[in-house]
Design a protein around this motif. Sequence first.
Motif, mmCIF file in Angstrom:
data_model
loop_
_atom_site.group_PDB
_atom_site.id
_atom_site.type_symbol
_atom_site.label_atom_id
_atom_site.label_comp_id
_atom_site.label_asym_id
_atom_site.label_seq_id
_atom_site.Cartn_x
_atom_site.Cartn_y
_atom_site.Cartn_z
ATOM 1 N N ALA A 318 0.821 -1.217 0.000
ATOM 2 C CA ALA A 318 0.000 0.000 0.000
ATOM 3 C C ALA A 318 0.856 1.269 0.000
ATOM 4 N N MET A 319 2.099 1.188 0.523
ATOM 5 C CA MET A 319 2.956 2.360 0.594
ATOM 6 C C MET A 319 3.320 2.894 -0.802
ATOM 7 N N PRO A 320 3.896 2.104 -1.724
ATOM 8 C CA PRO A 320 4.182 2.657 -3.055
ATOM 9 C C PRO A 320 2.908 3.046 -3.804
ATOM 10 N N THR A 321 1.828 2.358 -3.531
ATOM 11 C CA THR A 321 0.565 2.717 -4.191
ATOM 12 C C THR A 321 0.115 4.107 -3.768
ATOM 13 N N ALA A 322 0.247 4.405 -2.480
ATOM 14 C CA ALA A 322 -0.174 5.716 -1.981
ATOM 15 C C ALA A 322 0.694 6.838 -2.550
ATOM 16 N N ILE A 323 2.027 6.634 -2.558
ATOM 17 C CA ILE A 323 2.934 7.690 -3.052
ATOM 18 C C ILE A 323 2.728 7.927 -4.542
ATOM 19 N N THR A 324 2.712 6.828 -5.304
ATOM 20 C CA THR A 324 2.517 6.995 -6.757
ATOM 21 C C THR A 324 1.138 7.523 -7.080
ATOM 22 N N GLY A 325 0.186 7.238 -6.220
ATOM 23 C CA GLY A 325 -1.156 7.775 -6.455
ATOM 24 C C GLY A 325 -1.206 9.278 -6.276
ATOM 25 N N VAL A 326 -0.461 9.790 -5.305
ATOM 26 C CA VAL A 326 -0.419 11.245 -5.096
ATOM 27 C C VAL A 326 0.200 11.942 -6.300
ATOM 28 N N TYR A 327 1.315 11.418 -6.795
ATOM 29 C CA TYR A 327 1.987 12.063 -7.914
ATOM 30 C C TYR A 327 1.373 11.684 -9.263
ATOM 31 N N GLY A 328 0.338 10.930 -9.227
ATOM 32 C CA GLY A 328 -0.346 10.635 -10.480
ATOM 33 C C GLY A 328 -1.631 11.411 -10.648
ATOM 34 N N MET A 329 -1.824 12.474 -9.862
ATOM 35 C CA MET A 329 -3.066 13.250 -9.959
ATOM 36 C C MET A 329 -3.043 14.277 -11.092
ATOM 37 N N ASN A 330 -1.867 14.473 -11.757
ATOM 38 C CA ASN A 330 -1.757 15.329 -12.952
ATOM 39 C C ASN A 330 -2.080 16.806 -12.703
ATOM 40 N N PHE A 331 -1.821 17.273 -11.486
ATOM 41 C CA PHE A 331 -1.922 18.713 -11.264
ATOM 42 C C PHE A 331 -0.707 19.409 -11.898
ATOM 43 N N LYS A 332 -0.910 20.649 -12.402
ATOM 44 C CA LYS A 332 0.178 21.366 -13.077
ATOM 45 C C LYS A 332 1.237 21.840 -12.094
ATOM 46 N N TYR A 333 0.786 22.344 -10.943
ATOM 47 C CA TYR A 333 1.733 22.865 -9.968
ATOM 48 C C TYR A 333 1.824 21.895 -8.793
ATOM 49 N N MET A 334 2.801 21.060 -8.825
ATOM 50 C CA MET A 334 3.064 20.101 -7.739
ATOM 51 C C MET A 334 4.548 20.183 -7.388
ATOM 52 N N PRO A 335 4.901 20.119 -6.084
ATOM 53 C CA PRO A 335 6.315 20.190 -5.686
ATOM 54 C C PRO A 335 7.115 19.058 -6.310
ATOM 55 N N GLU A 336 8.328 19.337 -6.714
ATOM 56 C CA GLU A 336 9.274 18.384 -7.282
ATOM 57 C C GLU A 336 8.777 17.692 -8.552
ATOM 58 N N LEU A 337 7.675 18.204 -9.139
ATOM 59 C CA LEU A 337 7.156 17.511 -10.318
ATOM 60 C C LEU A 337 8.112 17.647 -11.507
ATOM 61 N N HIS A 338 8.724 18.840 -11.636
ATOM 62 C CA HIS A 338 9.659 19.062 -12.747
ATOM 63 C C HIS A 338 11.110 19.103 -12.280
ATOM 64 N N TRP A 339 11.340 18.611 -11.068
ATOM 65 C CA TRP A 339 12.702 18.605 -10.524
ATOM 66 C C TRP A 339 13.480 17.476 -11.161
ATOM 67 N N LYS A 340 14.773 17.718 -11.397
ATOM 68 C CA LYS A 340 15.610 16.747 -12.085
ATOM 69 C C LYS A 340 15.737 15.443 -11.306
ATOM 70 N N TYR A 341 15.802 15.513 -9.976
ATOM 71 C CA TYR A 341 15.982 14.310 -9.146
ATOM 72 C C TYR A 341 14.681 13.874 -8.459
ATOM 73 N N GLY A 342 13.571 14.385 -8.914
ATOM 74 C CA GLY A 342 12.281 14.052 -8.279
ATOM 75 C C GLY A 342 11.953 12.563 -8.357
ATOM 76 N N TYR A 343 12.206 11.969 -9.517
ATOM 77 C CA TYR A 343 11.897 10.537 -9.682
ATOM 78 C C TYR A 343 12.730 9.678 -8.747
ATOM 79 N N LEU A 344 14.042 9.953 -8.694
ATOM 80 C CA LEU A 344 14.910 9.181 -7.814
ATOM 81 C C LEU A 344 14.519 9.351 -6.351
#
Length: 367
Positions: A318-344
């Motif tokens: 449930a932990m990776p599901t919750a995190i990936t679910g938050v960053y999968g909401m497709n909002f334009k302004y989200m912290p670290e969304l366009h950061w170079k190391y955000g994925y890592l």
Amino acid sequence: MAMTRVRPGRATRVLFKPLARPGRISAGESINQRSALIDWAAYVDGKRVDTDSLAEAVELVRAPDDLPEGAEPRNRFVWVGLHEPDAAELERLSEVFGLHPLAVEDAVHAHQRPKLERYDDVQFIVMKTVGYVERAGTETVRTGEIMIFCGPDFLVTVRHGEHGALAPVRRRLEDTPERLALGPAAVLHAIIDRVVDDYISVGDAVQQDIDEVEENVFSADATNQAERIYRLKREVIQLKRAVGPLSGPLRNLAARRFVPTEIREYFRDVDDHLARVREQVESCDELLTPILQAHLTQVTVTDNHDMRKISAWAAILAMPTAITGVYGMNFKYMPELHWKYGYLLAVGVIVTACFVLYRGFRRNGWL
């Protein structure tokens, strides 16, 4: 109800004319199905006297003694053995030996409770026979019945079922004429002793199976033993039905007047053996209940342990599901969304969180 005993004569010969002597049956041979009559013999002072027909044996036993004056009369009786007779065969015997109609009816239909009844000078004893046989890969208790008509000069045994063959008893008694010289009561004791010995053997076998089940229930690689425990419970119940009701009649036999003084102590000895078997069967019955409860408790504990494992892994996933679910909401302004190391960073957080949960569940025994 008074009974009259038909004395030997032409009527006796007519009654037994259809009953020709079958072949002698050994312990391993099958029963002659053409007639319920297995064997008969007259015994004079402990020695077997074979005759061509049962009528001749009865005449020999009931013929007047030709002895010098003052000599003791000879001890003579007939022993007749039958296996699952029909009503007609027993009816012919009842007319010669004076058997009571109610006892004859019980002997034909079987399925009687162990008991001891007296009809005039004839004792009627019913006993359950038991055997531990293997069928379909499992050992089960099989029961039968032995009915005994014991009179002053005769003994008629009627056997139902596959167990409790009396041919070995007859051969053993014929090897000890001094015992047979004591009369039908000696044969009665030998039969009861054989039946009780079978109780002991089957009781020990059931006890061994119960010990094996108990060991399996508490072993590390325990399997589902519920079916076997229930089967053992039914077998113990069958043993209780055979052993329990016999104690009273057997105790009364030793006090009956037809039992010679020399044999009474042997009847008491058999009663002691029966008491031992009865206690063993009762202890087996009492032991099976906690074994079954312990087994069901272990099954419940195992199920709970499995549910904890499933719940722990579900929480970790449930932990990776919750995190990936938050960053999968497709909002334009989200912290670290366009950061170079955000994925890592997100992957690192997921791995770290899953590892922490795994360590916690492992430490608490859930995994």
